[in-house]
Design a protein around this motif. Structure first.
Motif, PDB file in Angstrom:
ATOM      1  N   THR A   4       0.826  -1.207   0.000  1.00 49.34           N
ATOM      2  CA  THR A   4       0.000   0.000   0.000  1.00 49.34           C
ATOM      3  C   THR A   4       0.865   1.264   0.000  1.00 49.34           C
ATOM      4  OG1 THR A   4      -1.745  -1.139   1.193  1.00 49.34           O
ATOM      5  CG2 THR A   4      -1.766   1.268   1.280  1.00 49.34           C
ATOM      6  N   VAL A  31       1.798  11.752   0.579  1.00 55.38           N
ATOM      7  CA  VAL A  31       1.666  11.843   2.034  1.00 55.38           C
ATOM      8  C   VAL A  31       2.543  10.744   2.623  1.00 55.38           C
ATOM      9  CG1 VAL A  31       0.104  11.869   3.995  1.00 55.38           C
ATOM     10  CG2 VAL A  31      -0.663  12.758   1.789  1.00 55.38           C
ATOM     11  N   SER A  32       3.758  11.163   3.001  1.00 54.81           N
ATOM     12  CA  SER A  32       4.690  10.233   3.623  1.00 54.81           C
ATOM     13  C   SER A  32       4.580  10.381   5.131  1.00 54.81           C
ATOM     14  CB  SER A  32       6.108  10.516   3.118  1.00 54.81           C
ATOM     15  OG  SER A  32       6.999   9.520   3.563  1.00 54.81           O
ATOM     16  N   SER A  33       5.696  10.287   5.840  1.00 57.67           N
ATOM     17  CA  SER A  33       5.655  10.428   7.308  1.00 57.67           C
ATOM     18  C   SER A  33       7.059  10.690   7.818  1.00 57.67           C
ATOM     19  CB  SER A  33       5.106   9.157   7.946  1.00 57.67           C
ATOM     20  OG  SER A  33       5.259   9.215   9.358  1.00 57.67           O
ATOM     21  N   TYR A  56       6.170   0.133   9.177  1.00 62.80           N
ATOM     22  CA  TYR A  56       5.560   1.390   8.727  1.00 62.80           C
ATOM     23  C   TYR A  56       6.651   2.401   8.395  1.00 62.80           C
ATOM     24  CZ  TYR A  56       2.811   5.727   8.889  1.00 62.80           C
ATOM     25  OH  TYR A  56       2.233   6.945   8.589  1.00 62.80           O
ATOM     26  N   LYS A  60       7.547   4.143   4.760  1.00 62.66           N
ATOM     27  CA  LYS A  60       7.487   5.588   4.528  1.00 62.66           C
ATOM     28  C   LYS A  60       8.845   6.132   4.060  1.00 62.66           C
ATOM     29  CE  LYS A  60       3.180   6.527   5.255  1.00 62.66           C
ATOM     30  NZ  LYS A  60       2.338   7.055   4.167  1.00 62.66           N
ATOM     31  N   PRO A  84       2.340  15.031   7.495  1.00 60.79           N
ATOM     32  CA  PRO A  84       1.167  15.882   7.716  1.00 60.79           C
ATOM     33  C   PRO A  84       1.031  16.411   9.141  1.00 60.79           C
ATOM     34  CG  PRO A  84       0.522  13.570   7.665  1.00 60.79           C
ATOM     35  CD  PRO A  84       1.989  13.618   7.329  1.00 60.79           C
ATOM     36  N   GLY A  85       1.785  15.862  10.082  1.00 61.93           N
ATOM     37  CA  GLY A  85       1.548  16.163  11.490  1.00 61.93           C
ATOM     38  C   GLY A  85       0.586  15.131  12.062  1.00 61.93           C
ATOM     39  N   THR A  86       0.698  14.875  13.347  1.00 61.93           N
ATOM     40  CA  THR A  86      -0.174  13.875  13.961  1.00 61.93           C
ATOM     41  C   THR A  86      -1.631  14.332  13.857  1.00 61.93           C
ATOM     42  OG1 THR A  86       1.590  13.323  15.504  1.00 61.93           O
ATOM     43  CG2 THR A  86      -0.623  12.545  16.051  1.00 61.93           C
ATOM     44  N   THR A  87      -2.442  13.471  13.246  1.00 65.66           N
ATOM     45  CA  THR A  87      -3.793  13.865  12.848  1.00 65.66           C
ATOM     46  C   THR A  87      -4.813  12.837  13.344  1.00 65.66           C
ATOM     47  OG1 THR A  87      -2.775  14.759  10.851  1.00 65.66           O
ATOM     48  CG2 THR A  87      -5.174  14.562  10.848  1.00 65.66           C
ATOM     49  N   THR A  89      -7.350  10.607  12.725  1.00 66.92           N
ATOM     50  CA  THR A  89      -7.995   9.890  11.620  1.00 66.92           C
ATOM     51  C   THR A  89      -8.264   8.455  12.082  1.00 66.92           C
ATOM     52  OG1 THR A  89      -5.889   9.109  10.727  1.00 66.92           O
ATOM     53  CG2 THR A  89      -6.692  11.234   9.909  1.00 66.92           C
ATOM     54  N   MET A  91      -6.555   6.004  11.363  1.00 65.75           N
ATOM     55  CA  MET A  91      -5.277   5.373  11.671  1.00 65.75           C
ATOM     56  C   MET A  91      -4.845   5.595  13.119  1.00 65.75           C
ATOM     57  SD  MET A  91      -1.734   5.832   9.485  1.00 65.75           S
ATOM     58  CE  MET A  91      -0.853   6.968  10.516  1.00 65.75           C
ATOM     59  N   THR A  92      -5.208   6.746  13.666  1.00 68.71           N
ATOM     60  CA  THR A  92      -4.768   7.093  15.025  1.00 68.71           C
ATOM     61  C   THR A  92      -5.889   6.995  16.049  1.00 68.71           C
ATOM     62  OG1 THR A  92      -5.196   9.413  14.525  1.00 68.71           O
ATOM     63  CG2 THR A  92      -2.928   8.641  14.228  1.00 68.71           C
TER      64      THR A  92
HETATM   65  N1  LIG Z   1      -2.796  10.278  10.951  1.00 71.95           N
HETATM   66  C1  LIG Z   1      -1.557  10.644  11.191  1.00 71.95           C
HETATM   67  O1  LIG Z   1      -1.218  11.130  12.307  1.00 71.95           O
HETATM   68  C2  LIG Z   1      -0.511  10.483  10.134  1.00 71.95           C
HETATM   69  C3  LIG Z   1       0.801  10.893  10.417  1.00 71.95           C
HETATM   70  C4  LIG Z   1       1.764  10.761   9.407  1.00 71.95           C
HETATM   71  C5  LIG Z   1       1.412  10.265   8.176  1.00 71.95           C
HETATM   72  N2  LIG Z   1       0.141   9.836   7.933  1.00 71.95           N
HETATM   73  C6  LIG Z   1      -0.182   9.314   6.599  1.00 71.95           C
HETATM   74  O2  LIG Z   1      -1.333   9.973   6.092  1.00 71.95           O
HETATM   75  C7  LIG Z   1      -1.946   9.130   5.099  1.00 71.95           C
HETATM   76  C8  LIG Z   1      -3.430   9.085   5.355  1.00 71.95           C
HETATM   77  O3  LIG Z   1      -3.630   8.388   6.568  1.00 71.95           O
HETATM   78  P1  LIG Z   1      -4.801   8.735   7.566  1.00 71.95           P
HETATM   79  O4  LIG Z   1      -4.196   9.156   8.841  1.00 71.95           O
HETATM   80  O5  LIG Z   1      -5.790   9.639   6.867  1.00 71.95           O
HETATM   81  O6  LIG Z   1      -5.382   7.287   7.815  1.00 71.95           O
HETATM   82  P2  LIG Z   1      -6.793   6.637   7.483  1.00 71.95           P
HETATM   83  O7  LIG Z   1      -7.906   7.551   7.931  1.00 71.95           O
HETATM   84  O8  LIG Z   1      -6.725   5.270   8.023  1.00 71.95           O
HETATM   85  O9  LIG Z   1      -6.826   6.640   5.901  1.00 71.95           O
HETATM   86  C9  LIG Z   1      -6.066   5.712   5.160  1.00 71.95           C
HETATM   87  C10 LIG Z   1      -6.678   5.661   3.790  1.00 71.95           C
HETATM   88  O10 LIG Z   1      -5.917   4.765   2.993  1.00 71.95           O
HETATM   89  C11 LIG Z   1      -6.793   3.926   2.284  1.00 71.95           C
HETATM   90  N3  LIG Z   1      -6.158   2.642   2.031  1.00 71.95           N
HETATM   91  C12 LIG Z   1      -5.623   1.790   2.922  1.00 71.95           C
HETATM   92  N4  LIG Z   1      -5.144   0.705   2.310  1.00 71.95           N
HETATM   93  C13 LIG Z   1      -5.376   0.883   0.983  1.00 71.95           C
HETATM   94  C14 LIG Z   1      -5.105   0.123  -0.193  1.00 71.95           C
HETATM   95  N5  LIG Z   1      -4.482  -1.048  -0.121  1.00 71.95           N
HETATM   96  N6  LIG Z   1      -5.476   0.618  -1.379  1.00 71.95           N
HETATM   97  C15 LIG Z   1      -6.099   1.820  -1.465  1.00 71.95           C
HETATM   98  N7  LIG Z   1      -6.381   2.590  -0.389  1.00 71.95           N
HETATM   99  C16 LIG Z   1      -6.014   2.125   0.797  1.00 71.95           C
HETATM  100  C17 LIG Z   1      -7.997   3.781   3.195  1.00 71.95           C
HETATM  101  O11 LIG Z   1      -9.119   3.437   2.426  1.00 71.95           O
HETATM  102  P3  LIG Z   1     -10.419   2.751   3.093  1.00 71.95           P
HETATM  103  O12 LIG Z   1     -11.013   3.755   4.037  1.00 71.95           O
HETATM  104  O13 LIG Z   1     -11.264   2.467   1.909  1.00 71.95           O
HETATM  105  O14 LIG Z   1      -9.905   1.527   3.800  1.00 71.95           O
HETATM  106  C18 LIG Z   1      -8.114   5.176   3.778  1.00 71.95           C
HETATM  107  O15 LIG Z   1      -8.879   6.028   2.933  1.00 71.95           O
HETATM  108  C19 LIG Z   1      -1.254   7.769   5.208  1.00 71.95           C
HETATM  109  O16 LIG Z   1      -0.313   7.663   4.163  1.00 71.95           O
HETATM  110  C20 LIG Z   1      -0.550   7.846   6.563  1.00 71.95           C
HETATM  111  O17 LIG Z   1       0.577   7.006   6.622  1.00 71.95           O
HETATM  112  C21 LIG Z   1      -0.821   9.953   8.870  1.00 71.95           C
END
Ligand SMILES: NC(=O)c1ccc[n+]([C@@H]2O[C@H](COP(=O)([O-])OP(=O)(O)OC[C@H]3O[C@@H](n4cnc5c(N)ncnc54)[C@H](OP(=O)(O)O)[C@@H]3O)[C@@H](O)[C@H]2O)c1
Length: 132
Positions: A4, A31-33, A56, A60, A84-87, A89, A91-92
Motif C-alpha cells: 500500500t 503523504v509520507s511520514s 511502517y 514511509k 502531515p503532522g499527527t492527525t 484519523t 489510523m490514530t
Molecule cells: N494520521 C496521522 O497522524 C498520520 C501521520 C503521518 C502520516 N500519515 C499518513 O497519512 C496518510 C493518510 O492516513 P490517515 O491518517 O488519513 O489514515 P486513514 O484515515 O486510516 O486513511 C487511510 C486511507 O488509505 C486507504 N487505504 C488503505 N489501504 C489501501 C489500499 N491497499 N489501497 C487503497 N487505499 C487504501 C484507506 O481506504 P479505506 O477507508 O477504503 O480503507 C483510507 O482512505 C497515510 O499515508 C498515513 O501514513 C498519517
C-alpha cells in the motif's frame, strides 16, 4: 504495508504519468511520514525516536525515496513528499491523538498548489523542509 505505502505509489504514479505530461503545471504530492525520516528516528529529541513501527517507518522511507527518484526522473513534473503532522484519523483513532484533518490538509494543499517554479524532490512538513 509496503504494497500500500510504497508499491501503491508506483502503481498510481505510473498510471497518472500520461495525464501529468499533458498538464501545464503537473504536481504530485505524496503523504509520507516523519516516521520514515532517518534523521527523526535517530534523534532522541524527536517523538519518532520512540516509535516502534519498523515496517511502517521503512515503508514511509521508501515513499519519500520514491518522491526523490520520481523528481529526478521527471524534471518537468513536481514531486514532493510531506509529513502531515499527527492527525486524528482512523489510523490514530485507537490512540485518541491528533489534530483535525483540516489543519493537516493545509500542508497538502500548499504543496499541491505550488506554482510552476515551485520546488521538487523535497520532503516537508508545515514549517518547510524536513531532514531526510
Ligand atoms: N494520521 C496521522 O497522524 C498520520 C501521520 C503521518 C502520516 N500519515 C499518513 O497519512 C496518510 C493518510 O492516513 P490517515 O491518517 O488519513 O489514515 P486513514 O484515515 O486510516 O486513511 C487511510 C486511507 O488509505 C486507504 N487505504 C488503505 N489501504 C489501501 C489500499 N491497499 N489501497 C487503497 N487505499 C487504501 C484507506 O481506504 P479505506 O477507508 O477504503 O480503507 C483510507 O482512505 C497515510 O499515508 C498515513 O501514513 C498519517
Amino acid at each position: 504495508m509496503f504494497d500500500t505505502n510504497a508499491v501503491g505509489i508506483v502503481r498510481v504514479t505510473e498510471a497518472a504519468l500520461p495525464l501529468l505530461r499533458r498538464s501545464a503545471n503537473p504536481t504530485v504530492v505524496t503523504v509520507s511520514s516523519s516516521a520514515g525520516s532517518f534523521w527523526a528516528v535517530t534523534n532522541p529529541d524527536r517523538p519518532e525516536f520512540g516509535l516502534p513501527l519498523a515496517l511502517y517507518s521503512a515503508s514511509k522511507a521508501a515513499a519519500t525515496m520514491l518522491t526523490v527518484q520520481y523528481a529526478k526522473a521527471h524534471p518537468g513534473i513536481k514531486f514532493n513528499a510531506l509529513e502531515p503532522g499527527t492527525t486524528a484519523t482512523d489510523m490514530t483513532a485507537a490512540f485518541g491523538i491528533g489534530r483535525p484533518p483540516a489543519e493537516s490538509a493545509a500542508t497538502v494543499v500548499r504543496l499541491a498548489t505550488l506554482g510552476p517554479d515551485g520546488p521538487t524532490g523535497t520532503f516537508q512538513d508545515e514549517r518547510g523542509d524536513l531532514p531526510w
